[in-house]
Design a protein around this motif. Structure first.
Motif: not given
Length: 220
Positions: A153, A157, A160, A184-185, A188, A193-196, A198-199
């Motif tokens: 992971e 991350l 990404t 990725l799910s 998050r 993380a709320r959005t990409d 944010h990630l």
């Protein structure tokens, strides 16, 4: 007797470049190469090299898994990580698993050779940028929001957040696109993380990637 070295990297051209660099040094010889964690383990058993120089981003299981399996076979194995991953979390994980030293691929070639000599002397060298990442982490308290992620992971991350698409990550790690999306799910959810976007900012804040490497990401 020359010092025998096993090179572990999933790019043949990269391995060839490292081999040329290493074998120009008196007393160093590359006795075997490997492109993934499984072959690294088998080549180590077959050749019992004095030193392993290993990337963490390999096809299939990560270099962390290769370190773990080699050290289970030989608790005295000397393993120098040479990787693009420079976040304190992955560095700490590598050392905890059994790495003997850690040099980033952004370092000058001479720094890799200096680290090779240091590991052979029984030291635990780090390149300057890795040492700075660890120092920043210690100042922050030594606990990261990324500590709950697995090595795979963390790799996904990092790639990404560095700007790679899910398909590019899948190709780089020899995974299916579905597996990358599933990971990725999980990432998050684990990080909240709320959005990409944010990630990406979580990864930057934790030192897994630097802001200069991170792509502009829509907050949608």
């Amino acid at each position: 007797m020359p010092t025998s070295i096993l090179l572990v990297d999933d790019h043949p051209v990269v391995r060839e470049g490292y081999r040329r660099l290493i074998e120009r040094q008196p007393g160093l010889v590359v006795v075997a190469e490997a492109e993934d964690a499984a072959s690294a383990y088998h080549q180590y058993k077959a050749h019992a090299p004095d030193l392993v120089i290993l990337d963490l981003s390999l096809s299939g299981p990560s270099g962390i898994e290769a370190i773990r399996h080699i050290r289970q076979w030989d608790g005295a194995a000397r393993i120098l990580v040479f990787s693009m991953l420079t976040g304190a979390v992955i560095v700490r994980q590598a050392f905890a698993t059994g790495a003997s030293g850690y040099v980033s691929k952004a370092s000058p070639p001479r720094e890799l050779l200096t680290a090779v000599a240091a590991v052979l002397r029984g030291e635990r060298p780090m390149s300057d940028d890795i040492a700075r990442a660890i120092a920043r982490d210690e100042v922050a308290g030594g606990r990261s929001v990324l500590d709950d992620l697995s090595p795979r992971e963390l790799e996904i991350l990092s790639l990404t957040a560095g700007g790679m698409t899910a398909q590019a990550v899948a190709d780089a790690l020899c995974l299916s696109l579905k597996t990358v999306h599933n990971n990725l799910s999980v990432i998050r959810a684990t990080l909240g993380a709320r959005t990409d976007a944010h990630l990406v900012w979580i990864a930057i804040g934790a030192g897994l990637v630097c802001s200069a490497e991170a792509p502009p990401v829509s907050d949608s």
